[in-house]
Scaffold this motif. Sequence first.
Motif, mmCIF file in Angstrom:
data_model
loop_
_atom_site.group_PDB
_atom_site.id
_atom_site.type_symbol
_atom_site.label_atom_id
_atom_site.label_comp_id
_atom_site.label_asym_id
_atom_site.label_seq_id
_atom_site.Cartn_x
_atom_site.Cartn_y
_atom_site.Cartn_z
ATOM 1 N N ASP A 1 4.988 22.665 76.584
ATOM 2 C CA ASP A 1 4.674 23.379 75.346
ATOM 3 C C ASP A 1 5.767 24.379 74.976
ATOM 4 O OD1 ASP A 1 1.895 23.320 73.767
ATOM 5 O OD2 ASP A 1 2.824 25.279 73.495
ATOM 6 N N TYR B 1 3.664 14.984 71.723
ATOM 7 C CA TYR B 1 4.490 15.860 70.887
ATOM 8 C C TYR B 1 5.618 15.075 70.231
ATOM 9 C CZ TYR B 1 2.874 20.688 71.537
ATOM 10 O OH TYR B 1 2.176 21.864 71.478
ATOM 11 N N GLN B 2 6.237 14.188 70.983
ATOM 12 C CA GLN B 2 7.357 13.436 70.443
ATOM 13 C C GLN B 2 6.927 12.546 69.283
ATOM 14 O OE1 GLN B 2 10.210 14.286 71.802
ATOM 15 N NE2 GLN B 2 11.494 13.047 70.455
ATOM 16 N N ALA C 1 3.998 15.365 76.570
ATOM 17 C CA ALA C 1 5.301 15.396 75.903
ATOM 18 C C ALA C 1 5.449 14.218 74.943
ATOM 19 C CB ALA C 1 6.422 15.382 76.935
ATOM 20 N N THR D 1 6.776 29.143 73.107
ATOM 21 C CA THR D 1 7.782 28.278 72.495
ATOM 22 C C THR D 1 8.906 29.074 71.836
ATOM 23 O OG1 THR D 1 5.993 26.726 72.025
ATOM 24 C CG2 THR D 1 8.094 26.344 70.924
ATOM 25 N N TYR E 1 13.064 20.048 72.619
ATOM 26 C CA TYR E 1 11.892 19.251 72.240
ATOM 27 C C TYR E 1 11.134 18.891 73.501
ATOM 28 C CZ TYR E 1 15.262 15.413 73.114
ATOM 29 O OH TYR E 1 16.208 14.578 73.656
ATOM 30 N N ALA E 2 9.877 18.485 73.341
ATOM 31 C CA ALA E 2 8.937 18.416 74.457
ATOM 32 C C ALA E 2 9.401 17.522 75.603
ATOM 33 C CB ALA E 2 7.567 17.955 73.954
ATOM 34 N N CYS F 1 8.375 22.555 72.928
ATOM 35 C CA CYS F 1 7.906 21.582 71.939
ATOM 36 C C CYS F 1 8.620 21.701 70.597
ATOM 37 C CB CYS F 1 6.394 21.678 71.754
ATOM 38 S SG CYS F 1 5.839 23.165 70.869
ATOM 39 N N LEU G 1 6.349 14.983 66.255
ATOM 40 C CA LEU G 1 7.399 15.945 65.913
ATOM 41 C C LEU G 1 8.069 15.633 64.590
ATOM 42 C CD1 LEU G 1 9.046 18.420 66.799
ATOM 43 C CD2 LEU G 1 10.602 16.868 67.993
ATOM 44 N N ASN H 1 -2.245 26.773 68.489
ATOM 45 C CA ASN H 1 -1.787 26.443 69.837
ATOM 46 C C ASN H 1 -2.192 27.556 70.800
ATOM 47 O OD1 ASN H 1 0.067 26.466 72.196
ATOM 48 N ND2 ASN H 1 1.004 24.711 71.173
#
Length: 258
Positions: A187, A29-30, A26, A207, A140-141, A190, A33, A197
């Motif tokens: 995911d 991803y952050q 996570a 997602t 968001y993740a 995300c 993003l 992906n």
Amino acid sequence: MVPWEGYISDETMGTFAPIVLYWVYAGGYQLILHRRPLERYRLHTRAEEEEKNLVSLPTVVRGLLLQQLVQAIVAMILFMVTSDSSITVVQPPIIVQIFQFLIAMLVMDSWQYFVHRYMHQNKFLYRHIHSQHHRLIVPYAIGALYNHPLEGLLLDTLGGAISFLVSGLTPRTAVFFFCFAVLKTVDDHCGLWLPYNIFQHLFQNNTAYHDIHHQLQGTKYNYSQPFFSIWDRILGTHMPYNIVSRKEGGFEARPLRD
């Protein structure tokens, strides 16, 4: 043979590896993003995220840490009760492990679908418990498992424990199952529709599918999580959608029902 053998017990790995993996995956991803090259893959604009979400990132992080503390305590108790240190656990044949893994996925999906759906249908539970997760209208993740502590206990922690017990997973196989479930859940939140992906290509419940549920039109649909969409399709709560390109860049998951 696994990399941690001889250093850490399977029970300890099963308790803490999913938590560490959550923050690594996570967190990754952050970090990406809000990078400009990835703007063209977002399902919501940055402005939408800032405008619509009703909770700050620090509050989300604090809520997650509390939930994961409870999760770790329950996992340690579960492994303590079900393990016998005087017996050496022998891993079953790989085909048996795959079957147990699939059973665990189906059990977790079933548990989460019906508990999740009931939390939407019961006005008291939604208002006082489940609505906390829906404060993230634009997912968001890191917010994947941002829940009310009671929901985290009932939906995720207890659901994982039941999946483990019903499927007959060994503690070692459970490490991989819980880590896989964490990756899939992160995911699904995300907020990016990525061309390569693997989760988004292999699973219809992905997602975009879960993003529909977070939209106003979709709150009574697409309850299934984290793996399959079976129960939504059987029980009439599946909402189809299209992925369309936005003029300003990025994508949008657009429901096909009013």
